[in-house]
Design a protein around this motif. Structure first.
Motif, PDB file in Angstrom:
ATOM      1  N   ILE A   5     -68.928  96.090 -70.009  1.00 28.09           N
ATOM      2  CA  ILE A   5     -68.117  96.666 -70.846  1.00 28.09           C
ATOM      3  C   ILE A   5     -68.369  98.071 -71.002  1.00 28.09           C
ATOM      4  CG2 ILE A   5     -67.430  96.490 -73.318  1.00 28.09           C
ATOM      5  CD1 ILE A   5     -68.224  93.469 -73.016  1.00 28.09           C
ATOM      6  N   VAL A   9     -63.472  97.733 -68.914  1.00 25.12           N
ATOM      7  CA  VAL A   9     -64.702  96.957 -68.102  1.00 25.12           C
ATOM      8  C   VAL A   9     -64.631  97.346 -66.597  1.00 25.12           C
ATOM      9  CG1 VAL A   9     -65.335  94.475 -67.481  1.00 25.12           C
ATOM     10  CG2 VAL A   9     -63.979  95.048 -69.593  1.00 25.12           C
ATOM     11  N   CYS A  39     -58.933  92.082 -76.781  1.00 27.78           N
ATOM     12  CA  CYS A  39     -59.713  91.001 -77.329  1.00 27.78           C
ATOM     13  C   CYS A  39     -59.738  91.198 -79.031  1.00 27.78           C
ATOM     14  CB  CYS A  39     -61.077  90.675 -76.978  1.00 27.78           C
ATOM     15  SG  CYS A  39     -62.109  91.947 -77.244  1.00 27.78           S
ATOM     16  N   PHE A  65     -65.439  87.490 -67.491  1.00 33.20           N
ATOM     17  CA  PHE A  65     -64.057  87.813 -67.652  1.00 33.20           C
ATOM     18  C   PHE A  65     -63.071  87.086 -66.772  1.00 33.20           C
ATOM     19  CE2 PHE A  65     -66.429  91.317 -69.023  1.00 33.20           C
ATOM     20  CZ  PHE A  65     -65.670  91.715 -70.207  1.00 33.20           C
ATOM     21  N   VAL A 101     -61.756  88.075 -71.784  1.00 32.82           N
ATOM     22  CA  VAL A 101     -63.082  87.912 -71.994  1.00 32.82           C
ATOM     23  C   VAL A 101     -63.333  86.582 -72.339  1.00 32.82           C
ATOM     24  CG1 VAL A 101     -63.154  88.615 -74.410  1.00 32.82           C
ATOM     25  CG2 VAL A 101     -65.049  89.151 -73.063  1.00 32.82           C
ATOM     26  N   LEU A 136     -70.386  86.525 -76.774  1.00 31.56           N
ATOM     27  CA  LEU A 136     -69.914  86.605 -75.358  1.00 31.56           C
ATOM     28  C   LEU A 136     -70.684  85.640 -74.380  1.00 31.56           C
ATOM     29  CD1 LEU A 136     -70.085  90.593 -75.035  1.00 31.56           C
ATOM     30  CD2 LEU A 136     -68.305  89.063 -75.407  1.00 31.56           C
TER      31      LEU A 136
END
Length: 116
Positions: free
Chosen positions: A24, A41, A52, A71, A89, A102
């Motif tokens: 990112i 990204v 997102c 992703f 994501v 994440l």
């Protein structure tokens, strides 16, 4: 509480999903949205803009800049809040009502590395 398992899919269905590691590079506010952020990204051979809904989930969404995450890169681009999102994501927890985190590799790998 037991959460239901989603319907069974075939292995062939799973193989259609292209999941890759990306870094990112930039997190920006999507001005005409209450919850969306724009992620830029790097996947080594290409870059993507991915929207997102983390604006309300994190005090400072830019804290994830420089992080690697997983992703989906082969989703059809989707127009959301007047902007196109070119992927998705992977985060963990949203469906369970907790603040999402994440999905990240356990150690640094080259951008563009595929899942599987």
């Amino acid at each position: 509480m037991t959460l239901p398992i989603k319907p069974v899919i075939t292995f062939e269905d799973l193989e259609k999903i292209d999941i890759r590691v990306g870094t990112i590079q930039k997190v920006e506010d999507v001005k005409n949205s209450r919850k969306l952020c724009r992620l830029r990204v790097d996947f080594q051979d290409f870059q993507r803009t991915i929207l997102c809904g983390m604006k309300k989930e994190r005090e400072d969404p830019t804290e994830i800049e420089g992080m690697q995450a997983l992703f989906v890169v082969n989703l059809e681009p989707r127009l959301i809040a007047g902007e196109y999102s070119e992927g998705m994501v992977y985060d963990i927890g949203f469906e369970d009502g907790i603040v999402p985190v994440l999905a990240i590799p356990e150690k640094k790998v080259p951008n563009g590395t595929r899942l599987g």
